[in-house]
Each structure stands twice: as structure tokens, then as C-alpha cells.
Scaffold this active site. Structure first.
Site, PDB file in Angstrom:
ATOM      1  N   ASP A 159     -12.299 -72.257 -69.382  1.00 19.80           N
ATOM      2  CA  ASP A 159     -12.677 -72.808 -70.695  1.00 19.80           C
ATOM      3  C   ASP A 159     -11.523 -73.396 -71.511  1.00 19.80           C
ATOM      4  O   ASP A 159     -11.400 -73.120 -72.717  1.00 19.80           O
ATOM      5  CB  ASP A 159     -13.375 -71.731 -71.525  1.00 19.80           C
ATOM      6  CG  ASP A 159     -14.668 -71.237 -70.892  1.00 19.80           C
ATOM      7  OD1 ASP A 159     -15.042 -71.740 -69.822  1.00 19.80           O
ATOM      8  OD2 ASP A 159     -15.295 -70.337 -71.485  1.00 19.80           O
ATOM      9  N   CYS A 193     -13.748 -64.713 -72.485  1.00 19.41           N
ATOM     10  CA  CYS A 193     -14.131 -65.324 -71.208  1.00 19.41           C
ATOM     11  C   CYS A 193     -13.127 -65.074 -70.084  1.00 19.41           C
ATOM     12  O   CYS A 193     -13.518 -64.969 -68.916  1.00 19.41           O
ATOM     13  CB  CYS A 193     -14.385 -66.812 -71.400  1.00 19.41           C
ATOM     14  SG  CYS A 193     -15.799 -67.126 -72.499  1.00 19.41           S
ATOM     15  N   LYS A 228     -21.260 -73.588 -67.713  1.00 23.48           N
ATOM     16  CA  LYS A 228     -21.944 -72.311 -67.954  1.00 23.48           C
ATOM     17  C   LYS A 228     -22.496 -72.265 -69.374  1.00 23.48           C
ATOM     18  O   LYS A 228     -22.075 -73.037 -70.234  1.00 23.48           O
ATOM     19  CB  LYS A 228     -20.994 -71.131 -67.724  1.00 23.48           C
ATOM     20  CG  LYS A 228     -19.772 -71.091 -68.642  1.00 23.48           C
ATOM     21  CD  LYS A 228     -18.827 -69.977 -68.235  1.00 23.48           C
ATOM     22  CE  LYS A 228     -17.568 -69.926 -69.073  1.00 23.48           C
ATOM     23  NZ  LYS A 228     -17.801 -69.541 -70.480  1.00 23.48           N
TER      24      LYS A 228
END
Length: 204
Positions: free
Chosen positions: A9, A143, A101
């Protein structure tokens, strides 16, 4: 031994100036690019994930006008927007698989996403016989943590490159790294200078 690099990310909304900016996000992007420039050949596969949330609805309660910053958040990384794109300081040429995602649901681990060809991250790692993975990206306490724990659950030995991650909070990031060590991960310093290899970090 086959090693993967998992880039979590590194997106505009999570770096400086973004909707959920994390301090040090741009530095992570630049550092990962330096790592790839020097040592992309060390990795059998290089997988990068992006949050890619639906533009309508609350994405399963993930978006909220009054977020608690634990289970709900302001709108971020909406599919097709600039905020969902990779940080421009991240060089993407060497990335072998791009994963999206969180399409309509909360998703923290890159293992919850799918690649452009529909394959899961677990499937990609298994297909390439991956035994080890280096994890970098944003955010350490969310994450990166979830992705690393899932990699360990898939039987992969994880190294978190601690100078190539950035977290939302100092205490929560320290706690996340401690949890990962307890789960079996190794904390190392990438040190992406020419001729150097990752080595065990002296601290988190």
C-alpha cells in the site's frame, strides 16, 4: 530458497498530502525504489498491493463520516482516483504482480486481494515456491502487520525491512513489530546502498 518482496500500500492517500497520510510515507516510497534499483534480482516475485475501495457505499463499514480510526476510516484509496495510485516516488517497473484489495469490504492484508489475472497472493507464492519474503510499505501497525502475519500463516519466513516501513503511531507500530517477532518474523534494516545486503536490525 526463493524470496519474494511484498510492497504494501505505498499509495498517494497514505503518503504525505494524502487522505490518510502517514509521516515518512514518501521516504518509504523512495527507499523501496532504491532497494529495487539495487537488488530487484534478489527476488523471484515482487508483489505490490493497493487499497482499491468502491466509490459508492461504506465498503462494509470501512468508511465513516465519524471514523474511530480503528475499524472505520475517512474515505481513502477510492478506485480510479489519484489517491489510490502508487506514490510517484515508487518505481514500479520491477513489480511482477499488482494486487488490489478492499473492493467493497475492509481489507488490511495484501493476501485479501487479487492480482490482475485473478490469482491470490497465496497462490502466486505457492506457484513460485516462495519460502521467504521481505515486507515493506505502509502502515506498520495496520496493513504491514496484517500482511506479515498472513505470510507467516502461509508458511513463509518473513523479514520486515524496518527502515522501509512507516506507521500511524509510534507505540502501535512498536507493538506491531513486537507481535510480528513473537509470531516468527525477523526485523532487519534494508540498507539499500551498493554492495550491502539486509542485516539484522539492532532495534525496531
Amino acid at each position: 530458497m526463493s524470496r519474494a518482496l511484498l510492497i504494501v500500500d505505498v499509495q498517494n492517500d497514505f503518503t504525505e498530502g494524502g487522505a490518510l497520510a502517514v509521516a515518512g510515507g514518501d521516504a518509504v516510497a523512495s527507499g523501496v525504489s532504491a532497494l529495487l534499483a539495487e537488488r530487484s534480482g534478489d527476488y523471484t516475485v515482487i508483489i505490490a498491493s493497493r487499497d482499491w475501495h468502491d466509490p459508492v457505499g461504506d465498503n462494509g463499514g470501512h468508511f465513516s463520516a465519524e471514523p474511530d480510526y480503528v475499524d472505520s476510516w475517512p474515505a481513502h484509496c477510492v478506485a480510479g482516483t489519484e489517491g489510490a495510485e502508487y506514490d510517484p516516488l515508487l518505481a514500479t517497473d520491477a513489480i511482477t504482480h499488482h494486487v488490489r484489495k478492499g473492493q467493497g469490504i475492509p481489507a488490511y492484508s495484501l493476501f485479501e486481494g487479487t492480482a490482475e489475472d485473478g490469482r491470490t497472493v497465496g497462490g502466486i507464492l505457492a506457484a513460485h515456491g516462495i519460502t521467504d519474503a521481505d515486507v515493506v510499505g505502509i502502515a506498520t501497525d495496520h496493513c504491514v502487520r496484517a500482511s506479515s502475519l498472513d505470510a507467516i500463516a502461509h508458511g513463509v519466513h518473513v523479514r520486515v525491512l524496518t527502515d522501509l516501513v512507516a506507521g500511524v503511531g509510534a507505540d502501535s507500530s512498536e507493538a506491531a513489530l513486537a507481535e510480528l517477532v513473537h509470531a516468527g518474523a525477523e526485523l532487519v534494516d534494508a540498507r539499500p546502498e551498493v554492495g550491502q545486503s539486509p542485516h539484522t536490525a539492532s532495534g525496531a
